[in-house]
Design a protein around this motif. Sequence first.
Motif, mmCIF file in Angstrom:
data_model
loop_
_atom_site.group_PDB
_atom_site.id
_atom_site.type_symbol
_atom_site.label_atom_id
_atom_site.label_comp_id
_atom_site.label_asym_id
_atom_site.label_seq_id
_atom_site.Cartn_x
_atom_site.Cartn_y
_atom_site.Cartn_z
ATOM 1 N N UNK A 197 27.410 -47.360 38.468
ATOM 2 C CA UNK A 197 27.252 -46.012 39.019
ATOM 3 C C UNK A 197 28.026 -45.862 40.323
ATOM 4 N N UNK A 198 28.072 -46.933 41.106
ATOM 5 C CA UNK A 198 28.827 -46.878 42.368
ATOM 6 C C UNK A 198 30.329 -46.934 42.096
ATOM 7 N N UNK A 199 30.753 -47.872 41.239
ATOM 8 C CA UNK A 199 32.184 -48.070 40.998
ATOM 9 C C UNK A 199 32.805 -46.905 40.230
ATOM 10 N N UNK A 200 32.002 -46.160 39.467
ATOM 11 C CA UNK A 200 32.553 -45.055 38.677
ATOM 12 C C UNK A 200 33.057 -43.915 39.557
ATOM 13 N N UNK A 201 32.660 -43.904 40.834
ATOM 14 C CA UNK A 201 33.152 -42.855 41.737
ATOM 15 C C UNK A 201 34.568 -43.139 42.211
ATOM 16 N N UNK A 202 35.069 -44.355 41.945
ATOM 17 C CA UNK A 202 36.439 -44.732 42.309
ATOM 18 C C UNK A 202 37.361 -44.410 41.126
ATOM 19 N N UNK A 203 38.548 -43.824 41.356
ATOM 20 C CA UNK A 203 39.423 -43.461 40.231
ATOM 21 C C UNK A 203 39.728 -44.625 39.296
ATOM 22 N N UNK A 204 40.018 -45.807 39.865
ATOM 23 C CA UNK A 204 40.313 -46.969 39.015
ATOM 24 C C UNK A 204 39.070 -47.431 38.259
ATOM 25 N N UNK A 232 30.301 -49.487 50.561
ATOM 26 C CA UNK A 232 31.464 -49.177 51.394
ATOM 27 C C UNK A 232 32.659 -48.913 50.475
ATOM 28 N N UNK A 233 33.274 -47.741 50.629
ATOM 29 C CA UNK A 233 34.328 -47.294 49.722
ATOM 30 C C UNK A 233 35.469 -48.299 49.621
ATOM 31 N N UNK A 234 35.840 -48.911 50.742
ATOM 32 C CA UNK A 234 36.978 -49.819 50.743
ATOM 33 C C UNK A 234 36.792 -51.056 49.891
ATOM 34 N N UNK A 235 35.542 -51.393 49.570
ATOM 35 C CA UNK A 235 35.286 -52.590 48.761
ATOM 36 C C UNK A 235 35.286 -52.296 47.263
ATOM 37 N N UNK A 236 35.232 -51.027 46.892
ATOM 38 C CA UNK A 236 35.151 -50.708 45.459
ATOM 39 C C UNK A 236 36.398 -51.154 44.722
ATOM 40 N N UNK A 237 37.563 -50.835 45.288
ATOM 41 C CA UNK A 237 38.814 -51.235 44.646
ATOM 42 C C UNK A 237 38.923 -52.736 44.504
ATOM 43 N N UNK A 238 38.455 -53.475 45.518
ATOM 44 C CA UNK A 238 38.494 -54.944 45.447
ATOM 45 C C UNK A 238 37.661 -55.447 44.270
ATOM 46 N N UNK A 239 36.467 -54.872 44.096
ATOM 47 C CA UNK A 239 35.600 -55.294 42.993
ATOM 48 C C UNK A 239 36.227 -54.963 41.641
ATOM 49 N N UNK A 240 36.835 -53.787 41.548
ATOM 50 C CA UNK A 240 37.455 -53.376 40.277
ATOM 51 C C UNK A 240 38.632 -54.290 39.953
ATOM 52 N N UNK A 241 39.461 -54.583 40.965
ATOM 53 C CA UNK A 241 40.614 -55.473 40.735
ATOM 54 C C UNK A 241 40.183 -56.892 40.409
ATOM 55 N N UNK A 242 39.001 -57.272 40.865
ATOM 56 C CA UNK A 242 38.486 -58.620 40.576
ATOM 57 C C UNK A 242 37.887 -58.724 39.177
ATOM 58 N N UNK A 243 37.902 -57.617 38.424
ATOM 59 C CA UNK A 243 37.399 -57.661 37.052
ATOM 60 C C UNK A 243 35.929 -57.367 36.921
ATOM 61 N N UNK A 244 35.363 -56.614 37.878
ATOM 62 C CA UNK A 244 33.923 -56.353 37.839
ATOM 63 C C UNK A 244 33.523 -55.514 36.627
ATOM 64 N N UNK A 245 34.361 -54.545 36.236
ATOM 65 C CA UNK A 245 33.959 -53.617 35.160
ATOM 66 C C UNK A 245 33.729 -54.347 33.835
ATOM 67 N N UNK A 246 34.679 -55.183 33.343
ATOM 68 C CA UNK A 246 34.413 -55.903 32.089
ATOM 69 C C UNK A 246 33.173 -56.799 32.171
ATOM 70 N N UNK A 247 32.983 -57.430 33.330
ATOM 71 C CA UNK A 247 31.804 -58.289 33.499
ATOM 72 C C UNK A 247 30.525 -57.473 33.428
ATOM 73 N N UNK A 248 30.509 -56.336 34.097
ATOM 74 C CA UNK A 248 29.318 -55.481 34.092
ATOM 75 C C UNK A 248 29.054 -54.904 32.701
ATOM 76 N N UNK A 249 30.114 -54.505 31.997
ATOM 77 C CA UNK A 249 29.936 -53.986 30.644
ATOM 78 C C UNK A 249 29.361 -55.051 29.718
ATOM 79 N N UNK A 250 29.776 -56.299 29.915
ATOM 80 C CA UNK A 250 29.219 -57.390 29.112
ATOM 81 C C UNK A 250 27.727 -57.547 29.390
ATOM 82 N N UNK A 251 27.332 -57.436 30.664
ATOM 83 C CA UNK A 251 25.912 -57.562 31.024
ATOM 84 C C UNK A 251 25.095 -56.398 30.469
ATOM 85 N N UNK A 252 25.699 -55.212 30.462
ATOM 86 C CA UNK A 252 24.999 -54.027 29.952
ATOM 87 C C UNK A 252 24.714 -54.154 28.459
#
Length: 655
Positions: free
Chosen positions: A547-554, A511-531
Amino acid sequence: MGEGQQDDGVVDSLIDLVNEIRSISDFRPMLKKHLCNLARRLNLLTPFFQEIRDFNPALLPPNTFKATLHLRDTLQAAKDFLTFAAHCSKIFMVLERDQIMTKFYEVSARLEQSLAAVSCDQLDISDEVKEQVELVLAQFRRAKGRVDEPDTKLYEDVLSLYNNNTDVATNPDVFRQLAEKLELMGITDLTQESLALHEMVAASGGDPAGRIEKMSMLLKKIKDFVQTENLVVYDTVGGKDHSSKTSKQVTNERNHQTPVIPDDFRCPVSLELMKDPVIVSTGQTYDRSSIEKWLEAGHGTCPKTQQSLTSTVLTPNYVLRSLIEQWCEANGMEPPRRPSNSEPSKSVSAYAPAERSKIETLLQRLTCGSPEERRTAAGEIRLLAKRNADNRVAIAEAGAIPLLVGLLSVPDSRTQENAVTALLNLSIYENNKGSIVSSGAIPGIVHVLKKGSMEARENAAATLFSLSVIDENKVTIGASGAIPPLVTLLSEGTQRGKKDAATALFNLCIYQGNKGKAIRAGAIPTLMKLVTEPNGSMVDEALAILAILSSHPDGKAAIGAAEAVPFLVQFIANGSPRNKENAAAVLVHLSSGDQQYLAQARELGVMDPLLDLAQNGTDRGKRKAAQLLERMSRFLEQQTQTELHHVAHTSIDNT
């Protein structure tokens, strides 16, 4: 003639593009005339391109070669537009008619300019073909000045229903006209429109502002009306749609025929009519019994796509089940009965007195017992709900769900754990999901996710995943504050906890509306660490979420800042099929409008792995690789032109 230039297959690609355009058909009724005319004009150019090829493309003058390159890009844009117009939602095309017509005129104008720039005088083109090219150019010019009157009534009716205008919504004549004008009378048309809306969600990475959801509700209203009025037709005999006949008439015609089962209604494994269609994590649908046997045999991949399954959860495909039942009734066949083990076989009233008594006793202890008795009772319900589907129905019908929800906020961590795990087990039965959410469970589950023991947090994450299978629950869960603690669990949980958090986040971020919430919660650094972890135990899940979050500008900005390109190239080259496609998907979003990532990927040696992925990858992997290769080709062309321009200026300066 000036010095020739090698065409590198440009003319062949022009011929291929026209052939591909010729194969596009079934344009949407709203713009069918315009689109058919455009495709027909482009088909007329085939002899022109063939004569250029016969002329020896290697000897093309530089300015003509440049013009053919531009024409190729314009033809590709026209093909993309025609493909979109042949497959997109009919409802969308009506609502966005002005935008789509503007795009149509833009494409036509670009084609005219690009075609006119290819000089026939510099080529050995026959007079007949020159006349044909002039004819096509004249048709493009005339088309610019011709504006057909749009069907204003159709637009106003669709817009009124889209905006829930009650006066229109209760008028059966409006629905009948819409179904006829939009050609949504056939079961295949209705299904394809539903799939087109689904593809729009997938292509946009979600549904900003809920527009596609509103279109889906409008489609459901049209479908319900068509079915209620007995207008729906079933186009399975000879591939024809009996659009002027009711389902009863069609049925009478087939009383003495053996109906052909539509391919979409057959299980890809057994090839039989599906009795209980279910969706696996890759989005493919199978008959429950077939896919369960596949999974029990130890397979961890999707039989059709060979992609790894991120979860073994089987989600009932209610839409397809309904369509199969309607098709059976229309063909005089008994609708398939689902196996007894796919649905509960009895309700509370059918239970033996001893079983009913046990459940009632447990509920009494949940209501009136001491804290110790409530903890124990919740634990017993947890085990009963885990055992089988019949228990899940019986416990829910006895009224246990609200009582368990009340235990989520008690101070005792063991009671919380038993309660949330009992709700998790009850949620496995599809009909219980709505009861759990309507009982106000989500805030309590989020509380356990934040404050509970590690096992309770893990089970709370798994419960949120189970509930988020229903689309409307994704919005509710995202709004409840669940995403930040899920990201925390993804970072600091046990291996199982990370898996549960990842599957929940993946589902919620659809759901598009949840992507920004995940990004603001710091999901990207956590995911990069797991990768980048050495053991790589969470790579599959982390790349899928990226892959899902990369479609969001942030999300795109955060992934770029995390210097992800080297890892993406590594996975495209050496990852599993699923990881390759997800890494390519992330790179597609990163490189959209930003060529620095293409340059970096090229320097890291991405070209050969991309070529391999385009030939041997999954279907999605092939599409992503093709997008990247096309962008890389344009990028390299621009680089070449820049370098040539620089060399030319340097030569002049040195003269």
